[in-house]
Design a protein around this motif. Structure first.
Motif, PDB file in Angstrom:
ATOM      1  N   SER A 137       0.829  -1.220   0.000  1.00  0.00           N
ATOM      2  CA  SER A 137       0.000   0.000   0.000  1.00  0.00           C
ATOM      3  C   SER A 137       0.853   1.256   0.000  1.00  0.00           C
ATOM      4  O   SER A 137       0.534   2.252   0.667  1.00  0.00           O
ATOM      5  N   TYR A 138       1.965   1.218  -0.755  1.00  0.00           N
ATOM      6  CA  TYR A 138       2.816   2.382  -0.971  1.00  0.00           C
ATOM      7  C   TYR A 138       2.615   2.875  -2.397  1.00  0.00           C
ATOM      8  O   TYR A 138       1.982   2.213  -3.227  1.00  0.00           O
ATOM      9  N   THR A 139       3.198   4.015  -2.696  1.00  0.00           N
ATOM     10  CA  THR A 139       3.279   4.448  -4.084  1.00  0.00           C
ATOM     11  C   THR A 139       4.560   3.879  -4.687  1.00  0.00           C
ATOM     12  O   THR A 139       5.546   3.642  -3.961  1.00  0.00           O
ATOM     13  N   PRO A 140       4.598   3.650  -5.998  1.00  0.00           N
ATOM     14  CA  PRO A 140       5.848   3.189  -6.614  1.00  0.00           C
ATOM     15  C   PRO A 140       7.016   4.124  -6.344  1.00  0.00           C
ATOM     16  O   PRO A 140       8.153   3.675  -6.148  1.00  0.00           O
ATOM     17  N   SER A 141       6.734   5.429  -6.297  1.00  0.00           N
ATOM     18  CA  SER A 141       7.794   6.398  -6.018  1.00  0.00           C
ATOM     19  C   SER A 141       8.378   6.180  -4.629  1.00  0.00           C
ATOM     20  O   SER A 141       9.599   6.239  -4.431  1.00  0.00           O
ATOM     21  N   ALA A 142       7.501   5.902  -3.653  1.00  0.00           N
ATOM     22  CA  ALA A 142       7.986   5.685  -2.291  1.00  0.00           C
ATOM     23  C   ALA A 142       8.854   4.439  -2.212  1.00  0.00           C
ATOM     24  O   ALA A 142       9.885   4.425  -1.529  1.00  0.00           O
ATOM     25  N   VAL A 143       8.449   3.381  -2.907  1.00  0.00           N
ATOM     26  CA  VAL A 143       9.247   2.149  -2.921  1.00  0.00           C
ATOM     27  C   VAL A 143      10.611   2.419  -3.552  1.00  0.00           C
ATOM     28  O   VAL A 143      11.657   1.994  -3.038  1.00  0.00           O
ATOM     29  N   SER A 144      10.615   3.133  -4.670  1.00  0.00           N
ATOM     30  CA  SER A 144      11.880   3.449  -5.341  1.00  0.00           C
ATOM     31  C   SER A 144      12.804   4.242  -4.439  1.00  0.00           C
ATOM     32  O   SER A 144      14.020   3.987  -4.385  1.00  0.00           O
ATOM     33  N   GLN A 145      12.239   5.202  -3.703  1.00  0.00           N
ATOM     34  CA  GLN A 145      13.051   6.013  -2.797  1.00  0.00           C
ATOM     35  C   GLN A 145      13.653   5.159  -1.680  1.00  0.00           C
ATOM     36  O   GLN A 145      14.826   5.319  -1.320  1.00  0.00           O
ATOM     37  N   GLN A 146      12.839   4.220  -1.137  1.00  0.00           N
ATOM     38  CA  GLN A 146      13.329   3.363  -0.056  1.00  0.00           C
ATOM     39  C   GLN A 146      14.423   2.422  -0.556  1.00  0.00           C
ATOM     40  O   GLN A 146      15.414   2.174   0.136  1.00  0.00           O
ATOM     41  N   LEU A 147      14.262   1.903  -1.763  1.00  0.00           N
ATOM     42  CA  LEU A 147      15.279   1.009  -2.317  1.00  0.00           C
ATOM     43  C   LEU A 147      16.562   1.780  -2.644  1.00  0.00           C
ATOM     44  O   LEU A 147      17.674   1.260  -2.484  1.00  0.00           O
ATOM     45  N   ALA A 148      16.412   3.022  -3.091  1.00  0.00           N
ATOM     46  CA  ALA A 148      17.590   3.844  -3.344  1.00  0.00           C
ATOM     47  C   ALA A 148      18.339   4.122  -2.038  1.00  0.00           C
ATOM     48  O   ALA A 148      19.578   4.086  -1.989  1.00  0.00           O
ATOM     49  N   ALA A 149      17.586   4.375  -0.964  1.00  0.00           N
ATOM     50  CA  ALA A 149      18.210   4.607   0.338  1.00  0.00           C
ATOM     51  C   ALA A 149      18.924   3.345   0.824  1.00  0.00           C
ATOM     52  O   ALA A 149      20.018   3.428   1.407  1.00  0.00           O
ATOM     53  N   LEU A 150      18.335   2.171   0.553  1.00  0.00           N
ATOM     54  CA  LEU A 150      18.980   0.920   0.933  1.00  0.00           C
ATOM     55  C   LEU A 150      20.298   0.741   0.175  1.00  0.00           C
ATOM     56  O   LEU A 150      21.297   0.288   0.748  1.00  0.00           O
ATOM     57  N   GLY A 151      20.306   1.127  -1.094  1.00  0.00           N
ATOM     58  CA  GLY A 151      21.531   1.051  -1.879  1.00  0.00           C
ATOM     59  C   GLY A 151      22.625   1.937  -1.304  1.00  0.00           C
ATOM     60  O   GLY A 151      23.803   1.550  -1.268  1.00  0.00           O
ATOM     61  N   ARG A 152      22.236   3.115  -0.834  1.00  0.00           N
ATOM     62  CA  ARG A 152      23.229   4.009  -0.211  1.00  0.00           C
ATOM     63  C   ARG A 152      23.743   3.407   1.086  1.00  0.00           C
ATOM     64  O   ARG A 152      24.939   3.495   1.394  1.00  0.00           O
ATOM     65  N   GLU A 153      22.841   2.766   1.871  1.00  0.00           N
ATOM     66  CA  GLU A 153      23.276   2.123   3.110  1.00  0.00           C
ATOM     67  C   GLU A 153      24.244   0.974   2.811  1.00  0.00           C
ATOM     68  O   GLU A 153      25.230   0.775   3.535  1.00  0.00           O
ATOM     69  N   ALA A 154      23.949   0.219   1.749  1.00  0.00           N
ATOM     70  CA  ALA A 154      24.790  -0.929   1.412  1.00  0.00           C
ATOM     71  C   ALA A 154      26.130  -0.503   0.831  1.00  0.00           C
ATOM     72  O   ALA A 154      27.127  -1.226   0.941  1.00  0.00           O
ATOM     73  N   GLY A 155      26.158   0.642   0.163  1.00  0.00           N
ATOM     74  CA  GLY A 155      27.395   1.143  -0.411  1.00  0.00           C
ATOM     75  C   GLY A 155      27.747   0.534  -1.758  1.00  0.00           C
ATOM     76  O   GLY A 155      28.834   0.805  -2.295  1.00  0.00           O
ATOM     77  N   VAL A 156      26.836  -0.300  -2.312  1.00  0.00           N
ATOM     78  CA  VAL A 156      27.045  -0.895  -3.637  1.00  0.00           C
ATOM     79  C   VAL A 156      25.714  -0.867  -4.371  1.00  0.00           C
ATOM     80  O   VAL A 156      24.642  -0.864  -3.743  1.00  0.00           O
ATOM     81  N   PRO A 157      25.722  -0.854  -5.713  1.00  0.00           N
ATOM     82  CA  PRO A 157      24.451  -0.870  -6.459  1.00  0.00           C
ATOM     83  C   PRO A 157      23.703  -2.185  -6.220  1.00  0.00           C
ATOM     84  O   PRO A 157      24.280  -3.268  -6.345  1.00  0.00           O
ATOM     85  N   LEU A 158      22.435  -2.066  -5.862  1.00  0.00           N
ATOM     86  CA  LEU A 158      21.600  -3.245  -5.642  1.00  0.00           C
ATOM     87  C   LEU A 158      20.648  -3.500  -6.807  1.00  0.00           C
ATOM     88  O   LEU A 158      20.166  -4.625  -6.976  1.00  0.00           O
ATOM     89  N   LEU A 159      20.399  -2.443  -7.604  1.00  0.00           N
ATOM     90  CA  LEU A 159      19.445  -2.542  -8.713  1.00  0.00           C
ATOM     91  C   LEU A 159      20.102  -2.054  -9.997  1.00  0.00           C
ATOM     92  O   LEU A 159      20.913  -1.127  -9.983  1.00  0.00           O
ATOM     93  N   ALA A 160      19.716  -2.701 -11.086  1.00  0.00           N
ATOM     94  CA  ALA A 160      20.168  -2.273 -12.412  1.00  0.00           C
ATOM     95  C   ALA A 160      18.942  -1.899 -13.225  1.00  0.00           C
ATOM     96  O   ALA A 160      17.982  -2.674 -13.300  1.00  0.00           O
ATOM     97  N   HIS A 161      18.939  -0.711 -13.817  1.00  0.00           N
ATOM     98  CA  HIS A 161      17.802  -0.224 -14.589  1.00  0.00           C
ATOM     99  C   HIS A 161      18.065  -0.412 -16.086  1.00  0.00           C
ATOM    100  O   HIS A 161      19.120  -0.040 -16.604  1.00  0.00           O
ATOM    101  N   THR A 162      17.085  -1.010 -16.758  1.00  0.00           N
ATOM    102  CA  THR A 162      17.122  -1.163 -18.208  1.00  0.00           C
ATOM    103  C   THR A 162      15.826  -0.580 -18.766  1.00  0.00           C
ATOM    104  O   THR A 162      14.771  -1.218 -18.712  1.00  0.00           O
ATOM    105  N   GLY A 163      15.914   0.628 -19.260  1.00  0.00           N
ATOM    106  CA  GLY A 163      14.691   1.309 -19.673  1.00  0.00           C
ATOM    107  C   GLY A 163      13.806   1.544 -18.466  1.00  0.00           C
ATOM    108  O   GLY A 163      14.244   2.118 -17.464  1.00  0.00           O
TER     109      GLY A 163
END
Length: 290
Positions: A27-53
């Protein structure tokens, strides 16, 4: 420190496949999920997701982190279970998912038993197709699930979930009482009543027919076995019916098939010792046919 809520979102992305699906599940917005995953990537210090289009996929580091996340979430479930065991009495909501024939046959006596022994438990039942249950358990919409597979279409092991065997049952070809059909191979010339595409019942019917050397001529897509049997009795076709969903009726003949349906009780890994989960498992196993 990695945020557990964000780790859960990453784990769900691995299972659901898209950010939109993760957003809907939580029950989140896609934008909110993307922001949380981006924050997780910063916490991890390595890219966790790869975007293709417009699509997104987990990197090798993301996949490895999901595997660790399953372990972390299972440990948290075990911790919650231990804390719950230390409290007095069973209270709270228990969300139970079940497929339709289990709701009619396996659940009622188990619910009566649970209500009598643990009146402070708030039991909530949701009817779901087995293909929906793993994600519903992982995102905590369910706590316990009655799900099934077939020996001809075995379920894959689901990450983060444990299963307790419950029952095995026979599978029948249901034909009109006056039909001359005596075996599955004879049904090649019959019209068929099968489940909706994407359901397990649909998959099993197609596989069994293919194993007999033919593709069924589908006339009706029906998911309720009571309705299926009514249509068979009316001469509208033949269908596969598991034992739990096949009450005796004179206008339908049941032909045994070389297939078995297997029902298991599922819960999140680590939750087995939770008193409410354990009580549900015990009640379901006690009320299952011998």
């Amino acid at each position: 420190m990695l945020d557990v809520r964000r780790l859960r979102l990453l784990r769900d992305l691995a299972h659901l496949g898209t950010i939109a699906a993760v957003a809907q599940a939580h029950s989140y917005t896609p934008s909110a999920v993307s922001q949380q995953l981006a924050a997780l990537g910063r916490e991890a210090g390595v890219p966790l997701l790869a975007h293709t289009g417009r699509r997104v996929a987990l990197t090798p580091a993301g996949t490895a982190l999901v595997q660790h996340t399953e372990t972390i979430l299972s440990a948290l479930e075990a911790a919650e279970a231990e804390l719950a065991a230390a409290s007095t009495g069973l209270t709270g909501i228990v969300r139970i998912g079940a497929f339709p024939s289990a709701v009619r046959t396996l659940l009622p006596s188990a619910l009566v038993s649970l209500a009598a022994q643990h009146p402070a438990l708030d039991l909530m039942v949701t009817e779901l197709d087995p293909v929906e249950m793993p994600d519903a358990l992982r995102d905590r919409r369910l706590d316990v699930a009655l799900s099934h597979d077939y020996d001809i279409a075995p379920a894959i092991a689901e990450a983060g979930l444990d299963a307790v065997p419950l029952i095995e049952e026979s599978v029948f070809l249901a034909v009109p009482g006056t039909a001359g059909t005596t075996a599955l191979a004879d049904a090649e010339r019959d019209s068929w009543i099968i489940g909706s595409p994407g359901t397990l019942c649909h998959t099993v019917t197609m596989r069994l027919c293919e194993s007999a050397g033919f593709t069924p001529a589908v006339r009706h897509h029906i998911d309720d076995f009571t309705a299926v049997l009514a249509l068979v009795a009316a001469g509208q076709g033949v269908a596969l019916i598991p034992e739990l969903a096949s009450p005796a009726r004179p206008d339908v003949r049941l032909i045994p098939l070389p297939a078995r349906r297997r029902t298991h009780i599922f819960h999140r890994r680590g939750a087995r010792a939770h008193p409410a989960i354990a009580a549900c498992v015990t009640a379901l196993r006690s009320s299952a046919p011998g």
